[in-house]
Design an enzyme around this catalytic site. Structure first.
Site, short mmCIF file in Angstrom:
data_model
loop_
_atom_site.label_atom_id
_atom_site.label_comp_id
_atom_site.label_asym_id
_atom_site.label_seq_id
_atom_site.Cartn_x
_atom_site.Cartn_y
_atom_site.Cartn_z
N ASP A 125 0.85 -1.18 0.02
CA ASP A 125 -0.18 0.15 -0.05
C ASP A 125 0.87 1.41 0.00
O ASP A 125 2.10 1.42 0.51
CB ASP A 125 -0.89 0.11 1.41
N ARG A 175 -1.22 -1.09 -8.40
CA ARG A 175 -2.41 -0.51 -8.10
C ARG A 175 -2.38 1.06 -8.27
O ARG A 175 -1.72 1.62 -7.74
CB ARG A 175 -2.97 -0.74 -6.70
#
Ligand code: FAD
Length: 298
Positions: A125, A175
């Site tokens: 992340d 992502r």
């Protein structure tokens, strides 16, 4: 957003914790791994994939990191044992990278190694902009030994297009999201359309280069633009997936799934739900009304 909504958003942190908890339930799979596994099984039964996250971010010592690492290893074991179609998403700060850089790198390496043994994948992340360089350095270090790891980039940051030019050279699994952290206008786009335009520019760069992209957004405008771009560039379906958060736009998620696109849901769980919930509540356009009703009984 209305004045009223803005007011609520700016004061959500001062809300009583039980109220925050009540409204954030839908964003979180539960306190424990078993509950998260059940949520993922349900998604998998509908052909929807998942990425699992053990909530927690601001660790203050290595024993907290060790506990978090153990929980993530348990998640990887749980995914394997239950034959789930899921991977994990990990925050570098939770793995201790800000306490001791090499220790943090080694901790995440242990997760990537366990995942590699299961033929699984770890998504790193992206946190606030003070950690962007560190996160890319971490990725580069992991990629020296492992290929089952990818990163997140944020379209709100002015630097991201240039970062992706460099990351593309190393072949990166991305992502792409808008970015949730409140960054200064010196380094971040602030206009809604500006961020969308940058998102599409970056997505095109990623796809044209043949990278795998997780298109993470609930913004229907971006989802439609992404579909158009994918069609125009003739991108095969095994080179991208859509990604959404648990509890957000289930209608859109089901539509994308029905259309036959690959879609993955971010499934967070754990007792350390507070900071994650605050971020989600601040993004929820309906939040002000709900909270007002709960507080004042309207
Ligand atoms: C799978 C996934 C992983 C992510 N990982 C990261 C990360 O690593 N780092 C990072 O900085 N950010 C991450 N994000 C968050 C992301 O950056 C955005 O903050 C978030 O997705 C909201 O932006 P949006 O593109 O959905 O557009 P928005 O314009 O914010 O939302 C579009 C629409 O979605 C709905 N919506 C959005 N959020 C909510 C909500 N909380 N509750 C109810 N409805 C809502 C509303 O209808 C809204 O109009 C991630 C997002 C996803 C989907």
């Amino acid at each position: 957003m209305s004045f009223f909504n803005n007011l609520i958003v700016s004061t959500v942190q001062a809300m009583p914790k039980p109220i925050v908890g009540f409204f954030s339930k839908k964003y979180i799979a539960g306190d424990y791994l078993d509950e998260a596994i059940d949520v993922v099984k349900e998604f998998n039964s509908k052909n929807i994939l998942a990425t699992m996250d053990v909530l927690g971010e601001s660790v203050t010592n290595k024993s907290e990191v060790e506990e978090a690492k153990k929980q993530f290893l348990d998640v990887l074991d749980g995914i394997n044992d239950n034959k789930l179609n899921a991977n994990i998403s990990v925050k570098p700060s939770q793995m201790g990278i800000l306490l001791d850089r090499q220790y943090g790198v080694n901790t995440i390496k242990d997760l990537v190694a366990r995942a590699a043994g299961y033929n699984n994948f770890v998504r790193i992340d992206m946190e606030d902009a003070t950690t962007t360089d560190l996160t890319f350095e971490l990725l580069a270090e992991l990629k020296k030994e492992y290929s089952n790891v990818g990163v997140v980039v944020q379209a709100c940051l002015k630097r991201t297009y240039d970062d992706v030019v460099l990351l593309n050279k190393a072949g990166t699994n991305y992502r792409l999201c808008k970015g949730i952290y409140n960054e200064s206008p010196a380094i971040a786009y602030k206009g809604k359309q500006q961020i969308r335009d940058n998102y599409m520019k970056i997505l095109e760069l990623m796809l044209k280069n043949g990278n795998y992209v997780g298109i993470a957004t609930h913004d229907e405008y971006l989802i439609n633009k992404a579909k158009e771009l994918i069609e125009k560039l003739n991108i095969p379906r095994d080179k991208f997936e859509f990604q959404m958060l648990l509890g957000v736009r289930a209608d859109l998620r089901n539509k994308i799934n029905k259309e036959g696109y690959k879609i993955r849901i971010y499934v967070p769980y754990g007792i350390d739900w507070y900071p994650y919930s605050i971020r989600r509540l601040k993004e929820n356009p309906q939040m002000a009304g709900h909270i007002f009703k709960a507080l004042f009984g309207f």
